[in-house]
Design a protein around this motif. Structure first.
Motif, PDB file in Angstrom:
ATOM      1  N   VAL A  46       0.864  -1.189   0.000  1.00 36.80           N
ATOM      2  CA  VAL A  46       0.000   0.000   0.000  1.00 36.80           C
ATOM      3  C   VAL A  46       0.903   1.243   0.000  1.00 36.80           C
ATOM      4  CG1 VAL A  46      -1.732   1.264   1.330  1.00 36.80           C
ATOM      5  CG2 VAL A  46      -1.826  -1.207   1.214  1.00 36.80           C
ATOM      6  N   PRO A  47       0.651   2.188  -0.909  1.00 35.16           N
ATOM      7  CA  PRO A  47       1.533   3.349  -0.998  1.00 35.16           C
ATOM      8  C   PRO A  47       1.686   4.059   0.341  1.00 35.16           C
ATOM      9  CG  PRO A  47      -0.031   3.351  -2.797  1.00 35.16           C
ATOM     10  CD  PRO A  47      -0.412   2.222  -1.901  1.00 35.16           C
ATOM     11  N   LYS A  48       2.896   4.561   0.597  1.00 37.80           N
ATOM     12  CA  LYS A  48       3.215   5.144   1.898  1.00 37.80           C
ATOM     13  C   LYS A  48       2.389   6.403   2.151  1.00 37.80           C
ATOM     14  CE  LYS A  48       7.290   5.465   4.782  1.00 37.80           C
ATOM     15  NZ  LYS A  48       7.695   6.815   5.094  1.00 37.80           N
ATOM     16  N   GLY A  49       2.041   7.108   1.068  1.00 41.00           N
ATOM     17  CA  GLY A  49       1.244   8.334   1.195  1.00 41.00           C
ATOM     18  C   GLY A  49      -0.074   8.098   1.902  1.00 41.00           C
ATOM     19  N   GLN A  50      -0.635   6.893   1.751  1.00 41.92           N
ATOM     20  CA  GLN A  50      -1.905   6.584   2.393  1.00 41.92           C
ATOM     21  C   GLN A  50      -1.757   6.619   3.919  1.00 41.92           C
ATOM     22  OE1 GLN A  50      -4.854   5.922   0.879  1.00 41.92           O
ATOM     23  NE2 GLN A  50      -3.970   6.322  -1.140  1.00 41.92           N
ATOM     24  N   SER A  51      -0.656   6.037   4.418  1.00 40.33           N
ATOM     25  CA  SER A  51      -0.424   6.060   5.858  1.00 40.33           C
ATOM     26  C   SER A  51      -0.159   7.479   6.323  1.00 40.33           C
ATOM     27  CB  SER A  51       0.772   5.181   6.218  1.00 40.33           C
ATOM     28  OG  SER A  51       0.448   3.841   6.060  1.00 40.33           O
ATOM     29  N   GLU A  52       0.631   8.201   5.552  1.00 38.12           N
ATOM     30  CA  GLU A  52       0.974   9.575   5.932  1.00 38.12           C
ATOM     31  C   GLU A  52      -0.281  10.449   5.969  1.00 38.12           C
ATOM     32  OE1 GLU A  52       5.450   9.376   4.008  1.00 38.12           O
ATOM     33  OE2 GLU A  52       3.841  10.412   2.950  1.00 38.12           O
ATOM     34  N   ALA A  53      -1.146  10.238   4.986  1.00 37.65           N
ATOM     35  CA  ALA A  53      -2.386  11.019   4.950  1.00 37.65           C
ATOM     36  C   ALA A  53      -3.236  10.720   6.168  1.00 37.65           C
ATOM     37  CB  ALA A  53      -3.152  10.718   3.671  1.00 37.65           C
ATOM     38  N   SER A  54      -3.291   9.424   6.573  1.00 36.77           N
ATOM     39  CA  SER A  54      -4.138   9.112   7.721  1.00 36.77           C
ATOM     40  C   SER A  54      -3.523   9.631   9.020  1.00 36.77           C
ATOM     41  CB  SER A  54      -4.418   7.616   7.801  1.00 36.77           C
ATOM     42  OG  SER A  54      -3.272   6.873   7.521  1.00 36.77           O
ATOM     43  N   VAL A  55      -2.198   9.729   9.072  1.00 36.26           N
ATOM     44  CA  VAL A  55      -1.579  10.375  10.231  1.00 36.26           C
ATOM     45  C   VAL A  55      -1.955  11.854  10.234  1.00 36.26           C
ATOM     46  CG1 VAL A  55       0.614  11.053  11.274  1.00 36.26           C
ATOM     47  CG2 VAL A  55       0.334   8.753  10.392  1.00 36.26           C
ATOM     48  N   ALA A  56      -1.913  12.470   9.052  1.00 34.17           N
ATOM     49  CA  ALA A  56      -2.259  13.886   8.930  1.00 34.17           C
ATOM     50  C   ALA A  56      -3.704  14.128   9.336  1.00 34.17           C
ATOM     51  CB  ALA A  56      -2.034  14.357   7.504  1.00 34.17           C
ATOM     52  N   LEU A  57      -4.584  13.126   9.080  1.00 34.73           N
ATOM     53  CA  LEU A  57      -5.998  13.260   9.434  1.00 34.73           C
ATOM     54  C   LEU A  57      -6.252  12.916  10.888  1.00 34.73           C
ATOM     55  CD1 LEU A  57      -7.601  11.749   6.260  1.00 34.73           C
ATOM     56  CD2 LEU A  57      -7.832  14.096   7.063  1.00 34.73           C
ATOM     57  N   ASN A  58      -5.165  12.643  11.635  1.00 39.03           N
ATOM     58  CA  ASN A  58      -5.259  12.364  13.059  1.00 39.03           C
ATOM     59  C   ASN A  58      -6.040  11.087  13.365  1.00 39.03           C
ATOM     60  OD1 ASN A  58      -4.523  12.900  15.612  1.00 39.03           O
ATOM     61  ND2 ASN A  58      -6.217  14.283  16.057  1.00 39.03           N
ATOM     62  N   LEU A  59      -5.896  10.092  12.507  1.00 39.11           N
ATOM     63  CA  LEU A  59      -6.499   8.796  12.821  1.00 39.11           C
ATOM     64  C   LEU A  59      -5.580   8.051  13.780  1.00 39.11           C
ATOM     65  CD1 LEU A  59      -7.670   7.561   9.304  1.00 39.11           C
ATOM     66  CD2 LEU A  59      -8.959   8.838  11.009  1.00 39.11           C
ATOM     67  N   THR A  60      -6.184   7.238  14.650  1.00 35.79           N
ATOM     68  CA  THR A  60      -5.346   6.413  15.520  1.00 35.79           C
ATOM     69  C   THR A  60      -4.726   5.292  14.690  1.00 35.79           C
ATOM     70  OG1 THR A  60      -7.124   4.903  16.064  1.00 35.79           O
ATOM     71  CG2 THR A  60      -6.881   6.851  17.451  1.00 35.79           C
ATOM     72  N   ASN A  61      -3.720   4.632  15.268  1.00 35.46           N
ATOM     73  CA  ASN A  61      -3.057   3.534  14.553  1.00 35.46           C
ATOM     74  C   ASN A  61      -4.065   2.478  14.138  1.00 35.46           C
ATOM     75  OD1 ASN A  61      -0.587   4.661  14.689  1.00 35.46           O
ATOM     76  ND2 ASN A  61       0.064   3.532  16.522  1.00 35.46           N
ATOM     77  N   MET A  62      -4.998   2.167  15.068  1.00 35.26           N
ATOM     78  CA  MET A  62      -5.997   1.138  14.804  1.00 35.26           C
ATOM     79  C   MET A  62      -6.897   1.542  13.643  1.00 35.26           C
ATOM     80  SD  MET A  62      -5.736  -1.571  16.091  1.00 35.26           S
ATOM     81  CE  MET A  62      -6.605  -3.081  15.943  1.00 35.26           C
ATOM     82  N   GLN A  63      -7.330   2.826  13.674  1.00 33.80           N
ATOM     83  CA  GLN A  63      -8.205   3.315  12.599  1.00 33.80           C
ATOM     84  C   GLN A  63      -7.481   3.280  11.259  1.00 33.80           C
ATOM     85  OE1 GLN A  63      -9.041   7.109  14.362  1.00 33.80           O
ATOM     86  NE2 GLN A  63     -11.200   6.583  14.697  1.00 33.80           N
ATOM     87  N   ARG A  64      -6.196   3.661  11.302  1.00 33.86           N
ATOM     88  CA  ARG A  64      -5.425   3.687  10.059  1.00 33.86           C
ATOM     89  C   ARG A  64      -5.380   2.292   9.448  1.00 33.86           C
ATOM     90  NH1 ARG A  64       0.601   5.261  10.863  1.00 33.86           N
ATOM     91  NH2 ARG A  64       0.608   3.152  11.609  1.00 33.86           N
ATOM     92  N   LEU A  65      -5.134   1.297  10.324  1.00 35.26           N
ATOM     93  CA  LEU A  65      -5.048  -0.081   9.847  1.00 35.26           C
ATOM     94  C   LEU A  65      -6.403  -0.561   9.339  1.00 35.26           C
ATOM     95  CD1 LEU A  65      -2.778  -2.149   9.770  1.00 35.26           C
ATOM     96  CD2 LEU A  65      -3.714  -3.122  11.859  1.00 35.26           C
ATOM     97  N   ARG A  66      -7.438  -0.283  10.140  1.00 30.35           N
ATOM     98  CA  ARG A  66      -8.753  -0.853   9.874  1.00 30.35           C
ATOM     99  C   ARG A  66      -9.427  -0.210   8.655  1.00 30.35           C
ATOM    100  NH1 ARG A  66     -12.848  -1.932   8.561  1.00 30.35           N
ATOM    101  NH2 ARG A  66     -14.845  -2.446   9.523  1.00 30.35           N
TER     102      ARG A  66
END
Lengths: 274, 244
Positions: free
Chosen positions: B115-135
């Protein structure tokens, strides 16, 4: 201007079998297989002089006394793996070619056979070979049944790997072979297969390791390998814990380095290709 | 050759065996998927200790033969840890599940890395928790890469369930072997190879059904993914003048 050094392969006009390093590797493998073949075909009986201590659930003295027999059993399993893997390599290539055939009456049955073998358990296939075939008048010995069963099972896996390798050879190679008016047999043996096989070597290595992990199933048809050793000891001394733990450790000691070697081969291959 | 089909009484007993095979398959599949997810994510942890632990598990589960693991589970573990030995069904399922988890963890790890790294970075930027990012972000996108090898792995586990007949669970392979050893008592003697061929065909049919189920989910996830990447309707596209 300094002259750029040529890659070693471009200055070296020797064939691969003329390089001492490769000759040493091949000689080492041949000696290893010869020793393994000699060790792995002995008649083995499994017994130990140490009487297990019934008051503990794990008796170390008993455990250590089993080690020599375990190593003997390991050679049998390893030799069975090697012989069946040779069957798998050769048969798999023919299966891959058969599946690619443009003639429907060849490609269709081969495809059906591959799919059938791939999705049915090796255990039942071994039973079929060893207990089922005598009713058709074909009697196989334990080692023969294991070699054929394991060999055919992994041949279907290898054929898929070969197929991927053949498909990975660029189309231009086929066209060039046609343009140079090569016979189909020459195209296959000199152009396509030499380029396809190195690509699939890591996959084949993985199958060798996987085959080693399936080989102890031979105990169900009476091959005196690792599982046979453990079940014999269990029945003779009523001690299941030590022999099973011991062969588990034995397995890890062989298959982890083997898997590591395959990963190194994989990295080496991808490095060579770039 | 005249009778490839067994008697209906025998098929009834084989059906009971099929239920046990499917039961072991389901139990080990559930455990295997849970372990795969857990250790697949742990392999990508920032903490060295967690990563190392997950690596050790994966190497162990993939390095040991499933049949040896099964026998250790069924005979050695109950004695060592004082567990009741009667529950072979659970012990066998745990062994197969442990084995599946090792291979599954590698599938999950590879898929998450794809999965492209930008997706994780975007979800960090959106203040999602680790669990939310994964799920909600990573796993739904990784699903496309996970499903095809997971289907193959499930068929491998189906093939592995035949091994439980060796620790005396009465699955398909066990019952077929029983038919052979009891053949002397039967009034009509079926050739042995027909017995085993019947068992093989049953396994083949189950494998094809599993294959079909995974194909269906693959098509569904792909369809979802395609629709998200559809070109926007003309009204949503900014007028040419606004594009720099």
């Amino acid at each position: 201007m300094t002259t750029t050094a040529l890659a070693p392969d471009m200055t070296d006009s020797r064939s691969w079998w003329q390089k001492p390093r490769n000759v040493a590797i091949v000689a080492g493998v041949v000696v290893f297989l010869a020793v393994l073949g000699w060790l792995g075909t002995r008649d083995l009986t499994f017994t130990t002089d140490v009487q297990p201590d019934g008051s503990t659930s794990f008796d170390w003295a008993f455990f250590w006394s089993l080690v020599p027999d375990m190593l003997n059993a390991m050679t049998v399993t390893a030799w069975a793996t090697v012989t069946s893997f040779v069957v798998a390599l050769v048969l798999g290539l023919f299966m891959a070619l058969g599946r690619r055939s443009t003639m429907k009456w060849i490609s269709w049955p081969v495809t059906a056979f591959i799919e059938f073998i791939r999705s049915t358990p090796l255990l039942v296939q071994l039973f079929f070979l060893y207990y089922g075939l005598p009713s058709l008048g074909i009697v196989l010995g334990p080692l023969q049944a294991l070699t054929i069963g394991l060999g055919v099972h992994y041949a279907t896996y290898c054929s898929e790997a070969y197929r991927a390798g053949i498909n990975s050879v660029p189309h231009g190679q086929w066209e060039a072979a046609t343009a140079m008016n090569l016979k189909p047999s020459t195209t296959w043996t000199r152009i396509i297969i030499p380029q396809a096989v190195p690509n699939v070597l890591p996959a084949l290595g993985n199958f060798l390791v996987a085959g080693f992990k399936d080989a102890p199933l031979g105990f169900t048809v009476g091959v005196t390998g690792l599982m046979f050793f453990a079940t014999t000891i269990q029945a003779r001394y009523f001690r299941p814990v030590e022999p099973y733990i011991l062969i588990g450790i034995g397995f890890l000691l062989v298959s982890l380095p083997a898997a590591w070697l395959v990963r190194r081969l994989e990295r080496y291959m991808s490095y060579e290709r770039i | 050759m005249d009778q490839l089909i067994l008697s209906s009484d025998r098929y009834a007993r084989l059906w009971e065996g099929t239920q046990i095979t499917l039961g072991v398959l389901a139990a080990s599949f559930v455990l295997g998927v849970v372990l795969s997810l857990l250790f697949g994510v742990m392999r990508l942890s920032d903490r060295r200790f967690v990563r190392g632990f997950a690596l050790a598990y994966v190497e162990f589960a993939r390095g040991i033969s499933s049949i040896v693991l099964l026998f250790i589970m069924a005979y050695a573990v109950p004695i060592l840890f004082g567990l009741p030995q009667e529950n072979v069904f659970i012990l066998a399922s745990v062994a197969l599940g442990l084995n599946m988890g090792g291979y599954g963890a590698e599938i999950i790890r590879g898929a998450i890395e794809s999965v492209p790294k930008g997706q994780s970075e975007a979800s960090v930027a959106l203040n999602l928790t680790n669990m939310q990012r994964l799920r909600f972000i990573v796993l739904p996108q990784a699903m496309r890469v996970i499903l095809p090898p997971m289907g193959n792995l499930t068929i491998e586990i189906l093939k592995g369930t035949a091994l439980v007949s060796l620790v005396s669970l009465s699955d398909i392979a066990f019952r077929i072997d029983l038919f052979r050893t009891n053949a002397a008592l039967a009034e009509t003697r079926t050739p042995d190879w027909i017995l085993y061929l019947n068992a093989l065909v049953i396994y083949f049919v189950i494998a094809q059904i599993i294959n079909g189920i995974f194909r269906y989910f693959e098509r569904r996830t792909n369809a979802k993914y395609e629709s998200r990447n559809r070109p926007l309707p003309a009204s949503d596209v900014a007028p040419a003048g606004m594009v720099k």
